[in-house]
Design a protein around this motif. Structure first.
Motif, mmCIF file in Angstrom:
data_model
loop_
_atom_site.group_PDB
_atom_site.id
_atom_site.type_symbol
_atom_site.label_atom_id
_atom_site.label_comp_id
_atom_site.label_asym_id
_atom_site.label_seq_id
_atom_site.Cartn_x
_atom_site.Cartn_y
_atom_site.Cartn_z
ATOM 1 N N THR A 185 -22.726 10.424 19.952
ATOM 2 C CA THR A 185 -23.400 9.253 20.510
ATOM 3 C C THR A 185 -23.755 9.473 21.975
ATOM 4 O O THR A 185 -24.911 9.339 22.380
ATOM 5 C CB THR A 185 -22.526 8.001 20.355
ATOM 6 O OG1 THR A 185 -22.308 7.759 18.967
ATOM 7 C CG2 THR A 185 -23.207 6.788 20.976
ATOM 8 N N TYR A 186 -22.758 9.813 22.767
ATOM 9 C CA TYR A 186 -23.005 9.994 24.199
ATOM 10 C C TYR A 186 -23.867 11.233 24.439
ATOM 11 O O TYR A 186 -24.794 11.220 25.251
ATOM 12 C CB TYR A 186 -21.690 10.110 24.969
ATOM 13 C CG TYR A 186 -21.869 9.876 26.446
ATOM 14 C CD1 TYR A 186 -21.679 8.619 26.996
ATOM 15 C CD2 TYR A 186 -22.257 10.909 27.300
ATOM 16 C CE1 TYR A 186 -21.872 8.386 28.343
ATOM 17 C CE2 TYR A 186 -22.456 10.685 28.647
ATOM 18 C CZ TYR A 186 -22.254 9.420 29.164
ATOM 19 O OH TYR A 186 -22.464 9.202 30.501
ATOM 20 N N GLY A 187 -23.562 12.298 23.728
ATOM 21 C CA GLY A 187 -24.265 13.560 23.949
ATOM 22 C C GLY A 187 -25.738 13.509 23.618
ATOM 23 O O GLY A 187 -26.564 14.123 24.296
ATOM 24 N N GLU A 188 -26.103 12.769 22.579
ATOM 25 C CA GLU A 188 -27.494 12.746 22.134
ATOM 26 C C GLU A 188 -28.324 11.647 22.781
ATOM 27 O O GLU A 188 -29.536 11.793 22.914
ATOM 28 C CB GLU A 188 -27.547 12.596 20.609
ATOM 29 C CG GLU A 188 -26.985 13.820 19.873
ATOM 30 C CD GLU A 188 -27.007 13.663 18.366
ATOM 31 O OE1 GLU A 188 -27.104 12.506 17.890
ATOM 32 O OE2 GLU A 188 -26.912 14.674 17.657
ATOM 33 N N TYR A 189 -27.681 10.561 23.215
ATOM 34 C CA TYR A 189 -28.451 9.407 23.679
ATOM 35 C C TYR A 189 -28.270 9.065 25.160
ATOM 36 O O TYR A 189 -29.089 8.338 25.718
ATOM 37 C CB TYR A 189 -28.098 8.177 22.823
ATOM 38 C CG TYR A 189 -28.431 8.382 21.368
ATOM 39 C CD1 TYR A 189 -29.738 8.303 20.916
ATOM 40 C CD2 TYR A 189 -27.436 8.705 20.451
ATOM 41 C CE1 TYR A 189 -30.048 8.517 19.582
ATOM 42 C CE2 TYR A 189 -27.735 8.920 19.113
ATOM 43 C CZ TYR A 189 -29.046 8.824 18.681
ATOM 44 O OH TYR A 189 -29.349 9.050 17.365
ATOM 45 N N VAL A 190 -27.206 9.550 25.794
ATOM 46 C CA VAL A 190 -26.948 9.208 27.198
ATOM 47 C C VAL A 190 -26.907 10.441 28.097
ATOM 48 O O VAL A 190 -27.518 10.461 29.170
ATOM 49 C CB VAL A 190 -25.618 8.425 27.343
ATOM 50 C CG1 VAL A 190 -25.469 7.894 28.768
ATOM 51 C CG2 VAL A 190 -25.525 7.294 26.332
ATOM 52 N N LEU A 191 -26.204 11.474 27.642
ATOM 53 C CA LEU A 191 -25.983 12.656 28.479
ATOM 54 C C LEU A 191 -27.259 13.302 29.013
ATOM 55 O O LEU A 191 -27.278 13.738 30.166
ATOM 56 C CB LEU A 191 -25.143 13.680 27.708
ATOM 57 C CG LEU A 191 -24.694 14.920 28.481
ATOM 58 C CD1 LEU A 191 -23.872 14.536 29.709
ATOM 59 C CD2 LEU A 191 -23.893 15.847 27.570
ATOM 60 N N PRO A 192 -28.343 13.402 28.236
ATOM 61 C CA PRO A 192 -29.552 14.030 28.787
ATOM 62 C C PRO A 192 -30.027 13.394 30.091
ATOM 63 O O PRO A 192 -30.503 14.095 30.994
ATOM 64 C CB PRO A 192 -30.591 13.839 27.667
ATOM 65 C CG PRO A 192 -29.772 13.793 26.420
ATOM 66 C CD PRO A 192 -28.511 13.064 26.802
ATOM 67 N N HIS A 193 -29.869 12.084 30.230
ATOM 68 C CA HIS A 193 -30.296 11.404 31.454
ATOM 69 C C HIS A 193 -29.369 11.746 32.621
ATOM 70 O O HIS A 193 -29.823 11.888 33.764
ATOM 71 C CB HIS A 193 -30.324 9.891 31.216
ATOM 72 C CG HIS A 193 -31.201 9.489 30.068
ATOM 73 N ND1 HIS A 193 -32.585 9.465 30.155
ATOM 74 C CD2 HIS A 193 -30.900 9.133 28.794
ATOM 75 C CE1 HIS A 193 -33.090 9.094 28.993
ATOM 76 N NE2 HIS A 193 -32.091 8.889 28.148
ATOM 77 N N VAL A 194 -28.070 11.907 32.331
ATOM 78 C CA VAL A 194 -27.116 12.289 33.374
ATOM 79 C C VAL A 194 -27.386 13.723 33.833
ATOM 80 O O VAL A 194 -27.355 14.023 35.027
ATOM 81 C CB VAL A 194 -25.661 12.151 32.864
ATOM 82 C CG1 VAL A 194 -24.669 12.541 33.954
ATOM 83 C CG2 VAL A 194 -25.391 10.731 32.384
ATOM 84 N N ILE A 195 -27.668 14.611 32.875
ATOM 85 C CA ILE A 195 -27.946 16.005 33.208
ATOM 86 C C ILE A 195 -29.221 16.117 34.044
ATOM 87 O O ILE A 195 -29.306 16.915 34.994
ATOM 88 C CB ILE A 195 -28.066 16.865 31.931
ATOM 89 C CG1 ILE A 195 -26.727 16.902 31.184
ATOM 90 C CG2 ILE A 195 -28.525 18.281 32.270
ATOM 91 C CD1 ILE A 195 -25.584 17.484 31.962
#
Length: 298
Positions: free
Chosen positions: A99-109
């Protein structure tokens, strides 16, 4: 011994001397020599070989698993020393639940790369249990998980909220009801994630807390497949706000109302206990901690 371990690990993972040599930018005889030298140092054979395969024996499996942890420590030490002398840079291995890796993490990276372009992240996406295990063995510098479990070697720090909604197809019989009942939900086919997933853990907790006993279940290993299946009318599910933002706006998925929902949970950071953090990791953690809550519902 560092290079000997690196060669053994590469041979074990590629199961082939030629492919290992190519990846390591070495000749095949050099790879063989490193393996032979390591076997002489340890006083035992580490590999079983034939014309068709190369694989670890029991001793090799022990050296392989401990070797990966040793190399992780070695790289961590190098990064810490480098941080004392240079601006934030270097390799950062990040693991996240689906969930976090596919939908949120890209924006943090994206934000991390904008602020600190010399930091090079590598991302691993898996369920919460696997990510935690890889942090414990130092294969990952940090994990972001949905589970509440932390092993002896790990520190877990909740850092962001998540809301989880029961979702159905817009054409589903329950889609336009003001509120649904537990009895109606128990009669539906529930599509859940696999064991070890934080989303599965949240669903099981909801079933217990709301006293819902689903009569039919299907288990899928991907949030995206679950969303597509719900949209196609195969069943209903419990999914994170982050994963369904676009579908809710487009009207391709509907959410159900029941007292006790949405289900609230936390995303947590998982790091090694009693371990020094590199500057790159500290900066990444700082970015994550600024993300305290969800955006307002639209």
């Amino acid at each position: 011994m560092e290079q000997q371990l690196r060669v053994l690990i590469t041979v074990a993972e590629r199961q082939n001397f030629s492919r290992a040599a190519e990846e390591l930018h070495m000749t095949q005889p050099a790879v063989s020599q490193y393996i032979k030298s390591l076997e002489q140092t340890l006083g035992c054979k580490l590999l079983e070989r034939s014309n068709k395969f190369v694989r670890l024996n029991k001793a090799g499996e022990i050296v392989y698993h401990h070797g990966k942890e040793i190399l992780g420590l070695y790289e961590h030490m190098q990064n810490l020393v480098h941080d004392l002398m240079h601006t934030p840079s270097g390799h950062l291995t990040i693991g996240a639940s689906y969930t976090y890796g596919e939908y949120v993490l890209p924006h943090v990276i994206a934000r991390l790369r904008e602020l600190y372009p010399l930091i090079t992240p590598t991302i691993t996406i898996h369920n919460s249990r696997v990510i935690s295990a890889q942090v414990a063995t130092r294969e990952l510098d940090v994990g972001i998980v949905e589970s509440e479990y932390a092993g002896d070697k790990l520190e877990m720090e909740p850092f962001a909220d998540d809301r989880m909604y029961m979702i159905v197809s817009p054409d589903h019989r329950l889609a336009h009801q003001k509120e649904v009942s537990r009895e109606e939900l128990a009669e539906e086919t529930w599509i859940v994630r696999e064991e070890g997933s934080g989303t599965r853990e949240a669903a099981e907790k909801m079933f217990r807390d709301l006293q819902i006993v689903p009569r039919k279940r299907m288990e899928f290993g991907s949030t995206q497949i679950i969303k597509e299946s719900v949209e196609a009318g195969l069943g209903i599910s419990l999914i994170s706000f982050w994963a369904i933002r676009k579908e809710r706006k487009l009207g391709t998925l509907s959410t159900l109302n029941l007292a006790g929902t949405p289900v609230m949970r936390k995303f947590s950071l998982v790091t090694q206990s009693h371990s020094f953090h590199t500057k790159a990791l500290e900066l990444f953690l700082e970015l994550l901690r600024k993300q305290k809550s969800l955006p307002e519902e639209g």
